[in-house]
Write a protein that holds these residues in place. Structure first.
Motif, PDB file in Angstrom:
ATOM      1  N   ASN A 181       1.058  -6.807  -5.192  1.00  0.00           N
ATOM      2  CA  ASN A 181       1.632  -6.165  -4.421  1.00  0.00           C
ATOM      3  C   ASN A 181       1.643  -6.393  -2.979  1.00  0.00           C
ATOM      4  N   THR A 182       0.544  -6.893  -2.411  1.00  0.00           N
ATOM      5  CA  THR A 182       0.581  -7.198  -1.037  1.00  0.00           C
ATOM      6  C   THR A 182       1.209  -8.740  -0.858  1.00  0.00           C
ATOM      7  N   VAL A 183       1.155  -9.468  -1.690  1.00  0.00           N
ATOM      8  CA  VAL A 183       1.985 -10.860  -1.546  1.00  0.00           C
ATOM      9  C   VAL A 183       3.506 -10.449  -1.789  1.00  0.00           C
ATOM     10  N   ARG A 184       3.847  -9.618  -2.576  1.00  0.00           N
ATOM     11  CA  ARG A 184       5.212  -9.135  -2.810  1.00  0.00           C
ATOM     12  C   ARG A 184       5.536  -8.430  -1.369  1.00  0.00           C
ATOM     13  N   MET A 185       4.871  -7.606  -0.938  1.00  0.00           N
ATOM     14  CA  MET A 185       5.150  -6.727   0.416  1.00  0.00           C
ATOM     15  C   MET A 185       5.235  -8.169   1.603  1.00  0.00           C
ATOM     16  N   ILE A 186       4.495  -8.844   1.740  1.00  0.00           N
ATOM     17  CA  ILE A 186       4.679  -9.785   3.002  1.00  0.00           C
ATOM     18  C   ILE A 186       6.077 -10.395   2.738  1.00  0.00           C
ATOM     19  N   THR A 210       2.223 -19.354  -1.862  1.00  0.00           N
ATOM     20  CA  THR A 210       3.401 -18.564  -1.605  1.00  0.00           C
ATOM     21  C   THR A 210       3.327 -17.702  -0.317  1.00  0.00           C
ATOM     22  N   LEU A 211       2.170 -17.404   0.305  1.00  0.00           N
ATOM     23  CA  LEU A 211       2.088 -16.556   1.493  1.00  0.00           C
ATOM     24  C   LEU A 211       2.507 -17.808   2.546  1.00  0.00           C
ATOM     25  N   LEU A 212       2.051 -18.727   2.780  1.00  0.00           N
ATOM     26  CA  LEU A 212       2.179 -19.712   3.717  1.00  0.00           C
ATOM     27  C   LEU A 212       3.653 -19.959   4.025  1.00  0.00           C
TER      28      LEU A 212
END
Length: 393
Positions: A216-221, A276-278
């Motif tokens: 959910n954190t990855v989705r949120m960012i 994904t984050l980067l």
């Protein structure tokens, strides 16, 4: 230029050839490791009783965040004395004597009547996570079972008091106890959720909420960074079933969000969500293609920036830029970092503020190879004797 900065700059410029080496060997290849930043920080900010002071606040306050970060860096530098005294002060003054029974108050300092004590009893979940992480990893690395017992007890309190099921999203960590949260918009903070820590907690408690929170954190960012910049705060709307602009703080990204890039940059290359984050967080890299310094604030909805970020912001972006292979930008940000961080020279500049020093401790220590994180979030410190010539910043 100090050994610390020379080695970091070499790491930036050598690029792929250097990255083939083990993480701990990429920047400090000799028989010793630079420690001056940590020793000068500890000398200035950690009092004999273990209290970490932010001298730039009117209350001369201490926070659970500052205590948690100091515990982490004491572990990174194999500094058991400072670890134990910071832990003892935190437990006695912020948790009423027991971290196993009470989450730590986030703020302690000078009261309006001139006395000293807790200023705000509410916990801050980012500090709670970092304290639990430091305890669990200290137990493993120093073979101290009592730290694991305490870390697990604290983590259980976090789950009980700060993890909530958000309709349409699932389990998520709130910035504070759920008793303080309210719908229909639940406020969230991405900088409170380093993926490394969530992965480590999943290893400790496979049946816990940590992998779900990480997802959910990855989705949120990704959902809250339309221009590649993370906001300081955001919200989850239970009516829209979507992430929305924070109702109180708006879409601004600044002093909280700078840590989102820092945590992402320090992820293990084997972390599944790293790419994904980067990719989601392209904003700072793009901004530095046009400016020699990162912005202090950004409207994350429009991408419009204002102000010049301080040296600590440049420091926080070092791992992020290294991860993005942005060699020129990395070298430019290194050049913005003062040689004398702690004001140790008699006629030197004013010491950098506490928060900037902490950002630099994280980033420079990682870039220098003092520590790294595995894909499961375990800490990999590089414990070697300190270089005598770098004992002062």
């Amino acid at each position: 230029m100090t050994i610390r900065r020379r080695d970091a700059l070499a790491a930036a410029l050598l690029g792929p050839a250097l990255s083939a080496l083990p993480a701990h060997a990429q920047t400090s290849l000799g028989g010793c490791m630079p420690m001056g930043d940590w020793t000068s920080f500890a000398a200035r900010h950690i009092q004999p009783d273990g209290r970490v002071i932010d001298f730039d606040t009117p209350q001369q306050h201490s926070t659970s965040e500052g205590q948690s970060y100091a515990m982490f860096f004491a572990l990174v530098h194999d500094d058991r004395r400072n670890f134990e005294r910071v832990l003892a002060w935190t437990e006695f003054n912020l948790s009423g004597g027991s971290l196993a029974q009470r989450l730590p108050a986030w703020q302690w300092g000078r009261k309006t009547d001139g006395g000293w004590g807790v200023l705000d009893p509410n916990p801050a979940s980012d500090a709670d996570l970092w304290i639990a992480y430091a305890l669990l990893e200290a137990a493993r690395l120093w073979d101290e079972p009592r730290y694991r017992t305490l870390g697990r007890a604290l983590l259980a309190l976090v789950v009980r008091e700060e993890v909530v099921v958000l309709p349409g999203l699932g389990r998520m960590l709130l910035p504070w106890p759920k008793s303080l949260g309210k719908g229909p918009v639940w406020r969230l903070n991405a900088s409170y959720l380093p993926l490394q820590l969530l992965r480590r907690f999943h290893q400790e408690e496979p049946t816990g909420p940590w992998n779900e929170i990480a997802t959910n954190t990855v989705r949120m960012i990704g959902a809250t960074a339309p221009q590649g910049f993370a906001p300081d705060w955001c919200g989850w709307s239970t009516e829209q079933k979507a992430f929305v602009v924070d109702p109180d703080k708006g879409a601004t990204g600044g002093y909280d969000a700078i840590r989102v890039y820092l945590w992402a940059g320090m992820l293990s290359p084997q972390e599944p969500a790293r790419a994904t984050l980067l990719k989601s967080l392209y904003g700072p890299r793009r901004a530095l293609e046009k400016s020699p310094a990162p912005p202090e604030y950004v409207d994350t909805g429009t991408g419009i920036t204002r102000g010049t970020g301080p040296a600590g912001f440049s420091g926080a972006l070092l791992p992020y830029l290294k991860a993005q292979d942005a060699t020129a930008a990395l070298a430019a940000q290194l050049a913005r970092i003062p040689l004398d961080l702690g004001g140790t020279a008699p006629a030197g500049p004013r010491p950098l503020p506490y928060y900037e020093r902490m950002l630099l401790l994280f980033a420079q220590g990682w870039l220098d190879g003092r520590y790294a994180f595995t894909k499961t979030g375990a800490l990999q410190p590089q414990w070697r004797p300190a270089c005598p010539s770098t004992r002062t910043a």
